[in-house]
Design a protein around this motif. Sequence first.
Motif, short mmCIF file in Angstrom:
data_model
loop_
_atom_site.label_atom_id
_atom_site.label_comp_id
_atom_site.label_asym_id
_atom_site.label_seq_id
_atom_site.Cartn_x
_atom_site.Cartn_y
_atom_site.Cartn_z
N THR A 21 3.71 -4.49 2.71
CA THR A 21 3.32 -3.45 3.76
C THR A 21 2.35 -4.71 4.76
O THR A 21 2.30 -4.86 6.14
CB THR A 21 2.12 -3.29 3.33
OG1 THR A 21 2.39 -2.11 2.47
CG2 THR A 21 0.51 -2.39 4.36
N HIS A 22 1.82 -6.19 4.11
CA HIS A 22 1.20 -7.27 4.77
C HIS A 22 1.89 -7.95 4.32
O HIS A 22 2.37 -8.49 2.92
CB HIS A 22 0.06 -7.17 4.59
CG HIS A 22 -0.38 -5.54 5.43
ND1 HIS A 22 -0.25 -5.79 6.61
CD2 HIS A 22 -1.04 -5.15 4.87
CE1 HIS A 22 -0.93 -4.74 7.27
NE2 HIS A 22 -1.13 -4.10 6.23
N GLY A 23 2.37 -9.29 4.43
CA GLY A 23 2.70 -10.91 4.64
C GLY A 23 4.34 -10.78 4.51
O GLY A 23 4.81 -10.11 5.70
N GLU A 24 4.45 -11.85 4.18
CA GLU A 24 6.38 -12.23 3.75
C GLU A 24 6.75 -12.71 2.99
O GLU A 24 6.42 -13.41 1.98
CB GLU A 24 6.51 -12.92 5.00
CG GLU A 24 5.90 -14.72 4.58
CD GLU A 24 5.78 -16.16 5.80
OE1 GLU A 24 7.04 -15.69 6.74
OE2 GLU A 24 5.24 -17.00 5.80
N VAL A 25 8.00 -12.03 2.09
CA VAL A 25 8.90 -12.90 1.65
C VAL A 25 9.82 -13.74 1.98
O VAL A 25 10.36 -13.97 2.99
CB VAL A 25 9.45 -11.55 0.50
CG1 VAL A 25 9.43 -12.36 -0.39
CG2 VAL A 25 7.99 -10.41 0.46
N LEU A 26 10.48 -14.72 1.33
CA LEU A 26 11.22 -15.90 1.50
C LEU A 26 12.48 -16.26 0.21
O LEU A 26 11.61 -16.06 -0.87
CB LEU A 26 10.31 -17.37 2.13
CG LEU A 26 9.04 -17.35 3.09
CD1 LEU A 26 8.89 -18.32 3.25
CD2 LEU A 26 9.46 -16.70 4.16
N THR A 35 0.55 -1.45 0.33
CA THR A 35 0.14 0.00 0.28
C THR A 35 0.92 1.29 -0.19
O THR A 35 1.67 0.85 0.75
CB THR A 35 -0.83 -0.45 1.44
OG1 THR A 35 -1.86 -1.12 1.39
CG2 THR A 35 -1.85 1.45 1.47
N PHE A 36 0.74 2.26 -0.87
CA PHE A 36 1.22 3.63 -1.08
C PHE A 36 -0.31 4.29 -0.83
O PHE A 36 -1.01 4.95 -1.64
CB PHE A 36 1.95 4.09 -2.50
CG PHE A 36 2.65 3.08 -2.81
CD1 PHE A 36 3.74 3.08 -2.01
CD2 PHE A 36 2.80 1.94 -4.11
CE1 PHE A 36 4.84 1.94 -2.81
CE2 PHE A 36 3.91 1.10 -4.61
CZ PHE A 36 4.81 0.81 -3.29
N GLY A 37 0.64 5.15 0.34
CA GLY A 37 -0.60 5.95 1.12
C GLY A 37 -2.09 5.54 1.51
O GLY A 37 -1.79 4.55 1.90
N GLU A 38 -3.25 5.69 0.75
CA GLU A 38 -4.35 5.38 0.47
C GLU A 38 -4.48 3.64 -0.06
O GLU A 38 -5.87 3.45 -0.73
CB GLU A 38 -5.80 6.10 0.81
CG GLU A 38 -4.92 6.78 1.85
CD GLU A 38 -6.53 7.53 2.88
OE1 GLU A 38 -7.40 7.29 2.00
OE2 GLU A 38 -6.89 8.22 3.49
#
Length: 445
Positions: free
Chosen positions: A61-66, A17-20
């Motif tokens: 912004t949310h979640g994960e990277v592996l 997310t960038f801003g809104e």
Amino acid sequence: MGANNSAICEAKNVSVTFGERTVVENVSLAVGSGEVVAILGPSGCGKSTLLRVLVGLLKPTHGEVLAHEHPLEGIHPGAAIVFQSFALYPWLTVRQNVEIGLNRLALSESEAQERVTRCIDMVGMEGHEEAFPKELSGGMKQRVGIARALARQPELLCMDEPFSALDVFTAESLRSEVYALWNRAGRRDEVERKSDSVQSILMITHIIEEAVFLADRIVIMGTNPGRVREIVENTAAHPREYQAPDFQRMVQQLHQIIVSEHLPDEPAGGTRIGVKGPVMPEPIPPVSVGEIFGLMEVVHDHGGRMNVFQLSKLTDVEFGHTLSVVIAGEMLDFLDTPKEIVVLTETGKSFLKLDVNGRKKLFLDQLLKLPLFQHLLQMLERAKTKEVPRDVVESQLVLLLAASADEVGTLFDTIVAWGRYAELFGYSATTELLTIAAEEEPTAV
């Protein structure tokens, strides 16, 4: 997509997310070893954002990277990116730009030089090592970008719309070269690749045919916000041919899936007509080697022959320039032009089957048949130092071809570009000396 035990990189429920504004929403995607994955979608769907998340250039912004099942911290150590804007340093030579790719790698001087030389060779840029970006065509600049990425010996080569800044013929030629580079050893399904080989490719594109030509899996993204609509296994058989029934079926399947999304750009295509030249020396058209090869690929993809009037329907390249490309191909005996048809000759067909070094040798053979290059080679061989200043060469071209001063400058640059590719001539922009290229043992690709 679920976790892949051999995943080089993986996004799990990632949102950005960038801003809104949410650019990417709840995306899960893994790139395994030994595959080419294309992320396909229109502009603004978050394709490039997702790529940057997967390699650690952007934190979600949310979640994960592996990376190999471990949380990714910072930049992915095994990834390298080829950008659409080339991103070369204008004050550095080709070799120096490729050397930038070795930054922070613990290599000895000999190892570094050997690797740079090999990568330049792999993309067909030997002979141009001392050239500066301003001397290169767009396709050549992108080859340097690819060589720079390969110099890191990445396990994952990321390509962010690498052909979108190129004209259609050059883009088609490079597309074919990347395909050949990935498939040349016939080891697509081999788990254990050479230590210096790219394990996988992740590419961004908005062109359906490009995705089908290059990818094993195609990730179709939707917009507002960016999301994965569907992941499609590419069933088109190798070697891939644009006109093959299974290729066309795959294209149609993707069209049906994305019918509600707008993909504005069309794939490259087109070709044209030329005229037979006299035996006396004549100027070569001001076109790049990549444009000639790309046009040949397009003709090949359309069954080896095309009507000239198909061109305007397939590409927005200025028609007169396309004529020049075809004339160049005909001068080299790669193309023939009976009436309004452009035909790939037997020499042209043989050329397209060769690897990079084989193509360079055949191109040299054809170049040496042109009276213009015979004359220039004789001039260099007569020179005591085997080198001639640019202004002397240009003066000779004016007399030989009755060319204007403006025309001869462009002609000289084209001669240098063709001669460098064939490893026939060398040229220094600093000293402005044209030389006979030093003979070297062929380098394996």
